[in-house]
Design a protein around this motif. Structure first.
Motif, mmCIF file in Angstrom:
data_model
loop_
_atom_site.group_PDB
_atom_site.id
_atom_site.type_symbol
_atom_site.label_atom_id
_atom_site.label_comp_id
_atom_site.label_asym_id
_atom_site.label_seq_id
_atom_site.Cartn_x
_atom_site.Cartn_y
_atom_site.Cartn_z
ATOM 1 N N SER B 20 -1.525 1.571 -4.309
ATOM 2 C CA SER B 20 -1.605 0.455 -5.281
ATOM 3 C C SER B 20 -2.557 -0.484 -4.445
ATOM 4 O O SER B 20 -2.952 -0.393 -3.313
ATOM 5 N N PHE B 21 -3.379 -1.301 -5.233
ATOM 6 C CA PHE B 21 -4.113 -2.444 -4.709
ATOM 7 C C PHE B 21 -3.451 -3.474 -3.726
ATOM 8 O O PHE B 21 -3.903 -3.978 -2.582
ATOM 9 N N CYS B 22 -1.980 -3.425 -3.775
ATOM 10 C CA CYS B 22 -1.263 -4.248 -3.050
ATOM 11 C C CYS B 22 -1.299 -3.538 -1.462
ATOM 12 O O CYS B 22 -1.332 -4.402 -0.632
ATOM 13 N N HIS B 23 -1.085 -2.410 -1.526
ATOM 14 C CA HIS B 23 -1.116 -1.707 -0.349
ATOM 15 C C HIS B 23 -2.332 -1.853 0.320
ATOM 16 O O HIS B 23 -2.524 -1.870 1.365
ATOM 17 N N ALA B 24 -3.470 -1.614 -0.369
ATOM 18 C CA ALA B 24 -4.764 -1.904 -0.073
ATOM 19 C C ALA B 24 -5.177 -3.128 0.741
ATOM 20 O O ALA B 24 -5.662 -3.500 1.573
ATOM 21 N N LEU B 25 -4.565 -4.368 -0.096
ATOM 22 C CA LEU B 25 -4.461 -5.815 0.493
ATOM 23 C C LEU B 25 -3.924 -5.956 1.878
ATOM 24 O O LEU B 25 -4.559 -6.404 2.827
ATOM 25 N N ALA B 26 -2.543 -5.315 1.812
ATOM 26 C CA ALA B 26 -2.198 -5.320 3.308
ATOM 27 C C ALA B 26 -2.619 -4.676 4.388
ATOM 28 O O ALA B 26 -2.660 -5.253 5.242
ATOM 29 N N ALA B 27 -3.238 -3.370 4.001
ATOM 30 C CA ALA B 27 -3.988 -2.877 4.856
ATOM 31 C C ALA B 27 -5.229 -3.655 5.388
ATOM 32 O O ALA B 27 -5.602 -3.442 6.703
ATOM 33 N N ALA B 28 -5.971 -4.199 4.479
ATOM 34 C CA ALA B 28 -7.215 -4.772 4.893
ATOM 35 C C ALA B 28 -6.883 -5.876 5.662
ATOM 36 O O ALA B 28 -7.624 -6.226 6.868
ATOM 37 N N ALA B 29 -5.860 -6.780 5.292
ATOM 38 C CA ALA B 29 -5.426 -7.949 6.152
ATOM 39 C C ALA B 29 -4.638 -7.251 7.606
ATOM 40 O O ALA B 29 -5.222 -7.974 8.468
ATOM 41 N N ARG B 30 -3.808 -6.428 7.627
ATOM 42 C CA ARG B 30 -3.532 -5.833 8.848
ATOM 43 C C ARG B 30 -4.772 -5.535 9.816
ATOM 44 O O ARG B 30 -4.965 -5.765 11.013
ATOM 45 N N ASP B 31 -5.747 -4.606 9.302
ATOM 46 C CA ASP B 31 -6.967 -4.062 9.966
ATOM 47 C C ASP B 31 -7.772 -5.613 10.552
ATOM 48 O O ASP B 31 -8.410 -5.389 11.752
ATOM 49 N N ALA B 32 -7.964 -6.641 9.673
ATOM 50 C CA ALA B 32 -8.859 -7.458 10.235
ATOM 51 C C ALA B 32 -7.946 -8.363 11.063
ATOM 52 O O ALA B 32 -8.630 -8.701 12.086
ATOM 53 N N LEU B 33 -6.767 -8.443 10.879
ATOM 54 C CA LEU B 33 -6.174 -9.330 11.921
ATOM 55 C C LEU B 33 -5.953 -8.581 13.336
ATOM 56 O O LEU B 33 -6.022 -9.313 14.290
ATOM 57 N N THR B 34 -5.633 -7.311 13.185
ATOM 58 C CA THR B 34 -5.553 -6.347 14.379
ATOM 59 C C THR B 34 -6.891 -6.590 15.203
ATOM 60 O O THR B 34 -6.740 -6.901 16.205
ATOM 61 N N HIS B 35 -7.893 -6.383 14.561
ATOM 62 C CA HIS B 35 -9.180 -6.635 14.939
ATOM 63 C C HIS B 35 -9.499 -7.825 15.631
ATOM 64 O O HIS B 35 -10.423 -7.911 16.856
ATOM 65 N N SER B 36 -8.924 -8.884 15.084
ATOM 66 C CA SER B 36 -9.101 -10.241 15.709
ATOM 67 C C SER B 36 -7.975 -10.570 16.842
ATOM 68 O O SER B 36 -7.885 -11.730 17.373
ATOM 69 N N GLY B 37 -7.266 -9.587 17.171
ATOM 70 C CA GLY B 37 -6.356 -9.656 18.199
ATOM 71 C C GLY B 37 -4.849 -10.089 18.107
ATOM 72 O O GLY B 37 -4.161 -10.529 18.982
ATOM 73 N N HIS B 38 -4.612 -10.070 16.692
ATOM 74 C CA HIS B 38 -3.198 -10.579 16.542
ATOM 75 C C HIS B 38 -2.416 -9.434 16.083
ATOM 76 O O HIS B 38 -2.923 -8.109 16.193
ATOM 77 N N HIS B 39 -1.089 -9.451 16.153
ATOM 78 C CA HIS B 39 -0.082 -8.437 16.113
ATOM 79 C C HIS B 39 0.551 -8.472 14.749
ATOM 80 O O HIS B 39 0.855 -9.356 14.275
ATOM 81 N N VAL B 40 0.388 -7.246 13.880
ATOM 82 C CA VAL B 40 0.912 -7.308 12.514
ATOM 83 C C VAL B 40 1.904 -6.526 12.435
ATOM 84 O O VAL B 40 1.940 -5.251 12.891
ATOM 85 N N GLU B 41 2.947 -6.807 11.660
ATOM 86 C CA GLU B 41 4.089 -5.931 11.305
ATOM 87 C C GLU B 41 4.305 -5.877 9.751
ATOM 88 O O GLU B 41 3.864 -6.902 9.097
ATOM 89 N N ILE B 42 4.247 -4.543 8.913
ATOM 90 C CA ILE B 42 4.430 -4.725 7.483
ATOM 91 C C ILE B 42 5.806 -4.168 7.437
ATOM 92 O O ILE B 42 6.059 -3.117 7.683
ATOM 93 N N SER B 43 6.488 -4.960 6.603
ATOM 94 C CA SER B 43 7.669 -4.511 5.871
ATOM 95 C C SER B 43 7.483 -4.159 4.502
ATOM 96 O O SER B 43 7.314 -4.880 3.709
ATOM 97 N N ASP B 44 7.575 -2.920 4.355
ATOM 98 C CA ASP B 44 7.070 -2.247 3.141
ATOM 99 C C ASP B 44 8.528 -1.854 2.480
ATOM 100 O O ASP B 44 8.924 -1.004 2.790
ATOM 101 N N LEU B 45 9.034 -2.902 1.556
ATOM 102 C CA LEU B 45 10.254 -2.925 0.767
ATOM 103 C C LEU B 45 10.630 -1.569 0.261
ATOM 104 O O LEU B 45 11.621 -1.233 0.522
ATOM 105 N N PHE B 46 9.639 -1.157 -0.703
ATOM 106 C CA PHE B 46 10.011 0.024 -1.530
ATOM 107 C C PHE B 46 9.864 1.436 -0.566
ATOM 108 O O PHE B 46 11.097 2.075 -0.745
ATOM 109 N N ALA B 47 9.177 1.270 0.485
ATOM 110 C CA ALA B 47 9.404 2.213 1.507
ATOM 111 C C ALA B 47 10.599 2.405 2.232
ATOM 112 O O ALA B 47 10.778 3.661 2.522
#
Lengths: 243, 243
Positions: B20-47
């Motif tokens: 889904s585009f939601c998953h793409a949004l979450a991944a885009a945010a995760r990648d950019a945040l990680t690249h900027s030195g932040h720590h990201v956790e994703i809680s994927d409720l359906f999964a």
């Protein structure tokens, strides 16, 4: 509309505690409506163990095994009679209802998840709306609906200056996008403010007031729409851009 | 606040389709945040198969075996460490998060039920708020939050003249009563309008825009509140009337 003024009323109830004020509201409406000659069915979601999570278990049909797009799967199921037993049962209840009443506590700003999921799974694409047939042309048009909400918060908190703001704003998504979207004519919400903290006299007055409103809604004209063909045959290729 | 500008970001994701585009949004945010030195956790409720239905299964403790009052049971569990494993895990994720991002498709006017139930069960009384400690004094204050929403509807439908009305009105309950209620400082929502129908170029631009906003939020000051005592000890007898 039918000359018979007797209505079928479906009350969808979403509170986990049988002794809750929500249950008392539903019972008060049922008793008053029945006394007035109407037919009432209560769908008690917690008691039924209703599953609010959308998924492939909604369907016996499969539109796309590789990619799960919810509305496409709903369309396929609507076309091929492929809704699960639980959903088909609830849809049948909606189909025969002239009036729909949702009774729930306001939790975290909205309907409890169990009721939100009922909307998602039961008021499906191909059943309650299709492209080009929403709002005034929604498939549930000619029917009426009302929400009945219990809150922990006082009326002051729901005033324009209150921390929550007016209840109309809080309930806007359910009234407009959950109910009117499907074509339902929606009454103003019935709100039992501060239900856990009011006196017994106030509770009794609220129950009587709500029962009266339910009976008043049942006295209003209805003319449940029956599609002249399968709802999906109402869709044309450009319809999504107009609806 | 800590001199370290690195943030813990929790993304709660609620779309059943991994493509889904939601998953793409979450991944885009995760990648950019990680690249900027932040720590990201994703809680994927359906999964995760998250169960959104409130009930006694939320708790290992029991406040009242005869009558199930949800907030009273949450209070008991908060006092006695009696939340179920699933809820305790999600609460721990929230506790350590400086920023919280909810990513979801707009379904029937709101969050999918699975996410609504996450709010109800995880952002519990005694954990995210208590009487007298809501909004500016909510227990999650000092943290920031943002919603990211995909819609089938076009921007025109969400205009003041559109059939849905402005997105701010549609998302008001989640922004105000779901997030600000807990003390979170909430950014304006990120909205991907008509996500299923836009061009690849537009999708890429949306993903980049959202990633940028997530990184911008992470650059803002935070100062996560830590109660000086058990949150329930912050409550005094008259507190409900003031909060």
């Amino acid at each position: 509309m039918a000359a018979d003024r007797s209505r079928n009323v479906l009350i969808v109830l979403a509170n986990p505690e049988p002794g809750s004020f929500c249950h008392a509201l539903a019972a008060a409406a049922r008793d008053a409506l029945t006394h007035s000659g109407h037919h009432v069915e209560i769908s008690d979601l917690f008691a039924q163990g209703f599953n609010p999570v959308a998924g492939r278990h909604d369907f016996t049909t499969v539109a796309d095994p590789a990619r799960f797009h919810y509305q496409s799967e709903q369309a396929k199921a609507a076309r091929e009679n492929g809704f699960s037993e639980e959903i088909a049962r609830e849809q049948e209840r909606v189909r025969k209802a002239d009036n729909l009443i949702l009774v729930f506590p306001l939790w975290w700003g909205g309907m409890p998840a169990i009721l939100k999921g009922w909307l998602e799974r039961v008021l499906a694409y191909g059943f309650a709306y299709v492209d080009g047939h929403r709002f005034d042309s929604g498939l549930l048009r000619g029917r009426r609906a009302m929400t009945a909400v219990t809150t922990g918060g006082t009326p002051e908190r729901f005033s324009p200056e209150g921390v929550y703001g007016p209840i109309e704003g809080v309930l806007y998504p359910v009234q407009r996008l959950g109910l009117e979207y499907m074509g339902l004519s929606v009454e103003p919400p019935f709100v039992a403010y501060g239900a856990p903290r009011v006196s017994n006299e106030e509770r009794e007055a609220m129950l009587a007031n709500f029962a009266e409103k339910a009976v008043a809604m049942a006295a209003l004209e209805v003319d449940p729409y029956e599609p002249p063909c399968h709802p999906l045959d109402l869709v044309d290729a450009g319809a999504w851009s107009r609806s």
